[in-house]
Scaffold this motif. Structure first.
Motif, PDB file in Angstrom:
ATOM      1  N   PHE A 165       0.827  -1.212   0.000  1.00  0.00           N
ATOM      2  CA  PHE A 165       0.000   0.000   0.000  1.00  0.00           C
ATOM      3  C   PHE A 165       0.864   1.267   0.000  1.00  0.00           C
ATOM      4  N   GLY A 166       2.146   1.089  -0.294  1.00  0.00           N
ATOM      5  CA  GLY A 166       3.032   2.258  -0.394  1.00  0.00           C
ATOM      6  C   GLY A 166       3.102   3.043   0.900  1.00  0.00           C
ATOM      7  N   GLN A 167       3.131   2.341   2.027  1.00  0.00           N
ATOM      8  CA  GLN A 167       3.070   3.046   3.318  1.00  0.00           C
ATOM      9  C   GLN A 167       4.438   3.520   3.789  1.00  0.00           C
ATOM     10  N   ASN A 168       4.684   4.813   3.606  1.00  0.00           N
ATOM     11  CA  ASN A 168       5.835   5.489   4.193  1.00  0.00           C
ATOM     12  C   ASN A 168       5.249   6.680   4.931  1.00  0.00           C
ATOM     13  N   CYS A 180     -14.039  22.357   1.675  1.00  0.00           N
ATOM     14  CA  CYS A 180     -14.348  20.947   1.463  1.00  0.00           C
ATOM     15  C   CYS A 180     -13.048  20.246   1.063  1.00  0.00           C
ATOM     16  N   VAL A 181     -12.485  19.469   1.980  1.00  0.00           N
ATOM     17  CA  VAL A 181     -11.153  18.885   1.779  1.00  0.00           C
ATOM     18  C   VAL A 181     -11.234  17.367   1.839  1.00  0.00           C
ATOM     19  N   VAL A 182     -10.496  16.702   0.946  1.00  0.00           N
ATOM     20  CA  VAL A 182     -10.378  15.245   1.014  1.00  0.00           C
ATOM     21  C   VAL A 182      -8.903  14.878   1.037  1.00  0.00           C
ATOM     22  N   GLU A 183      -8.556  14.006   1.978  1.00  0.00           N
ATOM     23  CA  GLU A 183      -7.186  13.499   2.041  1.00  0.00           C
ATOM     24  C   GLU A 183      -7.164  12.072   1.517  1.00  0.00           C
ATOM     25  N   ILE A 184      -6.247  11.802   0.597  1.00  0.00           N
ATOM     26  CA  ILE A 184      -6.078  10.440   0.085  1.00  0.00           C
ATOM     27  C   ILE A 184      -5.008   9.752   0.920  1.00  0.00           C
ATOM     28  N   GLY A 185      -5.338   8.596   1.477  1.00  0.00           N
ATOM     29  CA  GLY A 185      -4.372   7.829   2.255  1.00  0.00           C
ATOM     30  C   GLY A 185      -3.954   8.505   3.543  1.00  0.00           C
ATOM     31  N   PRO A 186      -4.870   8.643   4.515  1.00  0.00           N
ATOM     32  CA  PRO A 186      -4.527   9.307   5.777  1.00  0.00           C
ATOM     33  C   PRO A 186      -3.497   8.541   6.609  1.00  0.00           C
ATOM     34  N   HIS A 238     -12.871  14.787   4.664  1.00  0.00           N
ATOM     35  CA  HIS A 238     -13.087  13.458   4.098  1.00  0.00           C
ATOM     36  C   HIS A 238     -11.732  12.776   3.949  1.00  0.00           C
ATOM     37  N   VAL A 239     -11.683  11.465   4.177  1.00  0.00           N
ATOM     38  CA  VAL A 239     -10.474  10.705   3.846  1.00  0.00           C
ATOM     39  C   VAL A 239     -10.866   9.460   3.049  1.00  0.00           C
ATOM     40  N   VAL A 240      -9.956   9.050   2.155  1.00  0.00           N
ATOM     41  CA  VAL A 240     -10.139   7.807   1.389  1.00  0.00           C
ATOM     42  C   VAL A 240      -8.952   6.915   1.717  1.00  0.00           C
ATOM     43  N   GLU A 241      -9.229   5.759   2.302  1.00  0.00           N
ATOM     44  CA  GLU A 241      -8.141   4.877   2.747  1.00  0.00           C
ATOM     45  C   GLU A 241      -8.491   3.432   2.399  1.00  0.00           C
ATOM     46  N   ILE A 242      -7.514   2.728   1.840  1.00  0.00           N
ATOM     47  CA  ILE A 242      -7.743   1.357   1.376  1.00  0.00           C
ATOM     48  C   ILE A 242      -7.485   0.303   2.464  1.00  0.00           C
ATOM     49  N   ASP A 243      -6.612   0.637   3.421  1.00  0.00           N
ATOM     50  CA  ASP A 243      -6.157  -0.365   4.397  1.00  0.00           C
ATOM     51  C   ASP A 243      -7.145  -0.441   5.570  1.00  0.00           C
ATOM     52  N   ARG A 244      -7.810  -1.603   5.672  1.00  0.00           N
ATOM     53  CA  ARG A 244      -8.831  -1.797   6.716  1.00  0.00           C
ATOM     54  C   ARG A 244      -8.304  -1.596   8.123  1.00  0.00           C
ATOM     55  N   ASP A 245      -7.068  -2.057   8.362  1.00  0.00           N
ATOM     56  CA  ASP A 245      -6.506  -1.927   9.708  1.00  0.00           C
ATOM     57  C   ASP A 245      -6.341  -0.454  10.061  1.00  0.00           C
ATOM     58  N   ILE A 246      -5.951   0.324   9.070  1.00  0.00           N
ATOM     59  CA  ILE A 246      -5.783   1.754   9.314  1.00  0.00           C
ATOM     60  C   ILE A 246      -7.143   2.408   9.546  1.00  0.00           C
ATOM     61  N   VAL A 247      -8.128   1.990   8.768  1.00  0.00           N
ATOM     62  CA  VAL A 247      -9.484   2.530   8.954  1.00  0.00           C
ATOM     63  C   VAL A 247      -9.970   2.219  10.377  1.00  0.00           C
ATOM     64  N   TYR A 256       3.302   5.775  -3.662  1.00  0.00           N
ATOM     65  CA  TYR A 256       4.058   6.012  -4.896  1.00  0.00           C
ATOM     66  C   TYR A 256       3.814   4.945  -5.958  1.00  0.00           C
ATOM     67  N   ASN A 257       3.428   3.731  -5.498  1.00  0.00           N
ATOM     68  CA  ASN A 257       3.252   2.660  -6.484  1.00  0.00           C
ATOM     69  C   ASN A 257       2.065   2.890  -7.410  1.00  0.00           C
ATOM     70  N   ILE A 258       1.135   3.769  -7.027  1.00  0.00           N
ATOM     71  CA  ILE A 258      -0.015   4.006  -7.905  1.00  0.00           C
ATOM     72  C   ILE A 258      -0.122   5.480  -8.311  1.00  0.00           C
ATOM     73  N   SER A 259       0.989   6.227  -8.181  1.00  0.00           N
ATOM     74  CA  SER A 259       0.837   7.675  -8.362  1.00  0.00           C
ATOM     75  C   SER A 259       0.440   8.063  -9.789  1.00  0.00           C
ATOM     76  N   THR A 260       1.010   7.421 -10.805  1.00  0.00           N
ATOM     77  CA  THR A 260       0.651   7.834 -12.167  1.00  0.00           C
ATOM     78  C   THR A 260      -0.817   7.543 -12.491  1.00  0.00           C
ATOM     79  N   PRO A 261      -1.300   6.299 -12.303  1.00  0.00           N
ATOM     80  CA  PRO A 261      -2.732   6.086 -12.563  1.00  0.00           C
ATOM     81  C   PRO A 261      -3.640   6.958 -11.697  1.00  0.00           C
ATOM     82  N   LEU A 262      -3.204   7.236 -10.468  1.00  0.00           N
ATOM     83  CA  LEU A 262      -4.034   8.074  -9.590  1.00  0.00           C
ATOM     84  C   LEU A 262      -4.104   9.512 -10.121  1.00  0.00           C
ATOM     85  N   LEU A 263      -2.993  10.029 -10.616  1.00  0.00           N
ATOM     86  CA  LEU A 263      -3.002  11.384 -11.189  1.00  0.00           C
ATOM     87  C   LEU A 263      -3.924  11.442 -12.409  1.00  0.00           C
TER      88      LEU A 263
END
Ligand code: SAM
Length: 259
Positions: free
Chosen positions: A10-13, A35-41, A58-67, A110-117
Motif C-alpha cells: 500500500f506504499g506506506q511510508n 471541502c477537503v479530502v485526504e487520500i491515504g490518511p 473526508h479521507v479515502v483509505e484502502i487499508d482496513r486496519d488503518i481505517v 508512490y506505487n499508484i501515483s501515475t494512474p491516480l493522477l
C-alpha cells in the motif's frame, strides 16, 4: 492498540518530520469551511493538523486496519472515512450543493501515483486545488519543460489540465520507514475550462500516447496512419522532430487538425 506494521503493497511510508508536515499544511492553507479530502490518511500525520484547522474532512483509505484505527479517534461529524481504493473513488460525489470545489491532499502511495493522477485529472472540473507528496522524479516529470528528457505523456496530459508548481523537496529521512527515493510536494491548480482547447479530449489523449509510444523515434514514425507529411507541413511541425520537442499547444493543434 498494537503498533501498525507498514505495508509495502500500500506504499506506506509515514511522514514523521514535524517541519515538513507543518510546511505541507501551510501550503494547503485550509479555511475552516473548505471541502477537503485526504487520500491515504495512514496514521494521521496530515489528518490531525488538517482537522485542527477544518470543521470537517473526508479521507479515502484502502487499508482496513488503518481505517479501524482512525474510526475511534475522531467523531463522524468531523471525519468522514471512505474505505476503499482511491483509484475507483468518485471524487465528484464529495461536492455538495454549496458549490464549493474540492481541495485534494495526500502523501500518495508512490506505487499508484501515475494512474491516480490520471484518475484525478478526470475530476479537475470540481477541484479547487490539489497538493501531493510524490516521488521527486514524478514531480519533475509533471513540471518538465518541452525539450527535456523528463517531458513525456504525463507532462503533456497533466499540464493540459493543471498549472503545477514544485513546492518542497523532501528527503527519505522525513518518513518512517524511509523510502528509497527522494520526494517532493507539488501543487496542481485546474485551468479554467476556456483554456482547455482540445476539441476532442479522447483524441488528444490518444494522439499524445501514440506520439510518445517510442520516444527515441521521429514523430513521423510514431504518428504513422494518424498524421501524414502534408498534415505536418500544414501545421508547420517537422516530421523529424521527437515527441519531447513539441509543446502542449502543438499537441492540441495536431489533435484539432485530425478528422
Ligand atoms: N498520510 C500518511 C502520512 O503522510 O504519513 C500516509 C501516507 S502513505 C505514503 C500512503 C497511504 O495511502 C497509506 O495510508 C496507504 O494505506 C494508503 N493507500 C495506499 N493505496 C491506496 C489506495 N489505492 N487508495 C486509498 N488509499 C491508499
Amino acid at each position: 492498540m498494537s503498533m501498525h506494521i507498514a505495508r509495502k503493497r500500500f506504499g506506506q511510508n509515514f511522514l514523521v518530520d514535524r517541519q515538513v508536515i507543518s510546511d505541507i499544511v501551510s501550503a494547503v492553507a485550509p479555511k475552516r469551511d473548505d471541502c477537503v479530502v485526504e487520500i491515504g490518511p495512514g496514521l494521521g500525520a496530515l489528518t490531525d493538523p488538517l482537522l485542527q484547522r477544518l470543521d470537517h474532512l473526508h479521507v479515502v483509505e484502502i487499508d482496513r486496519d488503518i481505517v479501524a484505527r482512525l474510526r475511534p479517534r475522531y467523531s463522524p461529524q468531523k471525519l468522514t472515512i471512505h474505505e476503499g481504493d482511491a483509484l475507483d473513488f468518485d471524487f465528484s460525489s464529495l461536492v455538495d450543493g454549496s458549490g464549493r470545489k474540492l481541495h485534494v491532499v495526500g502523501n500518495l502511495p508512490y506505487n499508484i501515483s501515475t494512474p491516480l493522477l490520471f484518475h484525478l485529472a478526470g475530476f479537475a472540473g470540481c477541484v479547487y486545488d490539489m497538493h501531493f507528496m510524490l516521488q521527486k522524479e514524478v514531480v519533475e516529470r509533471l513540471v518538465a519543460e518541452p525539450g527535456t528528457s523528463d517531458f513525456g505523456r504525463l507532462s503533456v496530459m497533466l499540464q493540459y489540465r493543471f498549472v503545477m508548481d514544485q513546492l518542497l523537496d523532501v528527503p527519505p529521512e522525513c518518513f518512517s520507514p524511509a523510502p528509497k527515493v527522494d520526494s517532493a510536494v507539488v501543487r496542481l491548480i485546474p485551468r479554467p475550462p476556456d483554456e482547455l482547447s482540445a476539441r476532442d479530449e479522447a483524441r488528444f489523449a490518444a494522439l499524445v500516447s501514440a506520439a510518445f509510444a517510442q520516444r527515441r523515434k521521429m514523430l513521423r514514425n510514431n504518428l504513422k496512419g494518424i498524421l501524414g507529411d502534408s498534415g505536418f507541413a500544414q501545421l508547420g511541425i517537422a516530421p523529424t522532430a521527437r515527441a519531447e520537442e513539441l509543446s502542449v499547444a502543438d499537441y492540441i493543434r495536431i489533435a484539432n487538425s485530425l478528422h
